[in-house]
Design an enzyme around this catalytic site. Structure first.
Site, PDB file in Angstrom:
ATOM      1  N   ASP A  34       1.001  -1.207  -0.002  1.00 10.48           N
ATOM      2  CA  ASP A  34      -0.113   0.031  -0.082  1.00 10.48           C
ATOM      3  C   ASP A  34       0.956   1.162  -0.076  1.00 10.48           C
ATOM      4  OD1 ASP A  34       0.929  -0.079   2.809  1.00 10.48           O
ATOM      5  OD2 ASP A  34      -1.128  -0.112   3.616  1.00 10.48           O
ATOM      6  N   SER A  35       2.228   0.988  -0.062  1.00  8.12           N
ATOM      7  CA  SER A  35       3.045   2.151  -0.157  1.00  8.12           C
ATOM      8  C   SER A  35       3.058   2.724  -1.656  1.00  8.12           C
ATOM      9  CB  SER A  35       4.664   1.683  -0.117  1.00  8.12           C
ATOM     10  OG  SER A  35       4.848   0.443  -0.929  1.00  8.12           O
ATOM     11  N   LYS A  92      -0.581  -9.569   2.874  1.00  4.48           N
ATOM     12  CA  LYS A  92      -0.009  -9.129   4.147  1.00  4.48           C
ATOM     13  C   LYS A  92      -0.882  -8.296   4.861  1.00  4.48           C
ATOM     14  CE  LYS A  92       3.055  -5.516   3.835  1.00  4.48           C
ATOM     15  NZ  LYS A  92       2.655  -4.826   4.803  1.00  4.48           N
ATOM     16  N   ASP A 126      -0.901  -6.484  -0.333  1.00  4.51           N
ATOM     17  CA  ASP A 126      -1.252  -5.672   1.072  1.00  4.51           C
ATOM     18  C   ASP A 126      -2.699  -5.477   0.990  1.00  4.51           C
ATOM     19  OD1 ASP A 126       0.523  -5.014   3.088  1.00  4.51           O
ATOM     20  OD2 ASP A 126       1.260  -3.285   1.776  1.00  4.51           O
ATOM     21  N   GLU A 180      -1.062  -5.853   8.629  1.00  2.00           N
ATOM     22  CA  GLU A 180      -0.341  -5.158   9.712  1.00  2.00           C
ATOM     23  C   GLU A 180      -0.982  -5.672  11.142  1.00  2.00           C
ATOM     24  OE1 GLU A 180       1.150  -1.206   7.278  1.00  2.00           O
ATOM     25  OE2 GLU A 180      -0.027  -0.969   9.160  1.00  2.00           O
ATOM     26  N   GLU A 186       9.695  -3.616  10.670  1.00  2.00           N
ATOM     27  CA  GLU A 186       9.955  -2.205  10.165  1.00  2.00           C
ATOM     28  C   GLU A 186      10.337  -1.406  11.256  1.00  2.00           C
ATOM     29  OE1 GLU A 186       8.177   1.267   7.279  1.00  2.00           O
ATOM     30  OE2 GLU A 186       6.946  -0.703   7.585  1.00  2.00           O
TER      31      GLU A 186
END
Length: 288
Positions: free
Chosen positions: A68-69, A137, A107, A139, A205
């Site tokens: 999502d970057s 992925k 993501d 978080e 991270e």
């Protein structure tokens, strides 16, 4: 954990290493697990479009993250928070179409899994069915335990993400995570929680190198570092950062392997000057 024999640690297509292997099939999460057994380090890059992904695939990058970057790198958002599931589905599908060998991880964006396991399953299913990703992925450590468990039980491989979680930027900001005894203990609990839930790997991270090394020793699943020192099992970078395409400041942990921003700017100016000066197109560029 049971030790695997040399024969068992060789992928079925005969290419042992993740990076540099010559297999003709997609890399799977089982290959990732076997690389951990062999003590093999491996690279991961982000990708957001078919053309860039094809270049990385040909270069042998074994795992690509459709992060999502993309919100910051390609969609013009200030953070990853505005990125939608529709946008991630389109970008992930493009990366899948542009690759043949790499494992593609999509993501789950902010708001697509926080409600609970059922929402997470619905969102992840879209990325698997509509985009064709091999894994997703999300978080969060302990707080995402049940989401991860349901996805894995439903047959969807999950890469977890702890430490600095950019989707929580409004709550935690951009700062190193895991500093201090209490914070380090929480990060270890998060790491064990995602492993217990069934995640096949975990991104660490912006975590102190010593703590990332400890997490890597404790877990039997691979750790993927970004700003987490050299002892993790794998390393990931945002491709526009490492290629020097990102404008302005980049994080301290980024190593620039190229200067594409200068190369592309020079090429654009050369093209413009040719057009203005009447030297493009020439006869050889014309159709008759």
């Amino acid at each position: 954990m049971t030790q695997l024999s040399a024969a068992q640690t060789t992928p079925s297509d005969g290419s042992k290493a993740l990076y540099g292997g010559k297999g003709t099939r997609r890399i799977t999460v089982r290959d990732i697990a076997l690389a951990k057994e062999r003590g093999e380090k491996w690279p991961m890059l982000t990708a957001y479009d078919a053309m860039t992904a094809s270049v990385f695939d040909e270069a042998g990058i074994p795992v690509m993250l459709v992060g999502d970057s993309a919100g910051n790198c390609h969609l013009g958002y200030d953070t990853t928070v505005p990125v939608t599931l529709d946008e991630m589905t389109v970008l992930s599908a493009a990366v899948v179409r542009g690759t043949k060998r790499a494992l593609i991880v999509g993501d789950l964006p902010f708001g697509s899994y926080q409600e609970g396991p059922v929402q997470a399953l619905r969102s992840a299913t879209r990325l698997v069915k509509e985009a064709g990703v091999g894994a997703v992925k999300l978080e969060g450590g302990e707080r995402s335990h049940e989401q991860i468990r349901l996805l894995v039980e439903s047959g969807i491989p999950v890469m977890a993400h702890i430490g600095l979680t950019p989707q929580s930027v409004n709550a935690m900001g951009y700062r190193v995570q895991g500093r201090g005894e209490e914070a380090a203990a929480q990060l270890l609990r998060d790491a064990k929680a995602v492993q217990d839930a069934g995640a096949f790997a975990v991104v660490l991270e912006l975590v102190p190198a010593e703590l990332a090394a400890e997490v890597t020793r404790v877990l039997h699943i691979p750790t993927v570092g970004i700003g987490a020192g050299p002892e993790t099992d794998a390393q990931v970078l945002v491709w526009t950062d490492m290629m020097g395409l990102t404008g302005g400041r980049v994080p301290k942990f980024v190593k620039k392997y190229a200067d594409l921003r200068t190369v592309m700017g020079d090429a654009a100016r050369a093209f413009a000057e040719d057009v203005v000066g009447g030297t493009f197109p020439l006869e050889e560029h014309s159709v008759h």
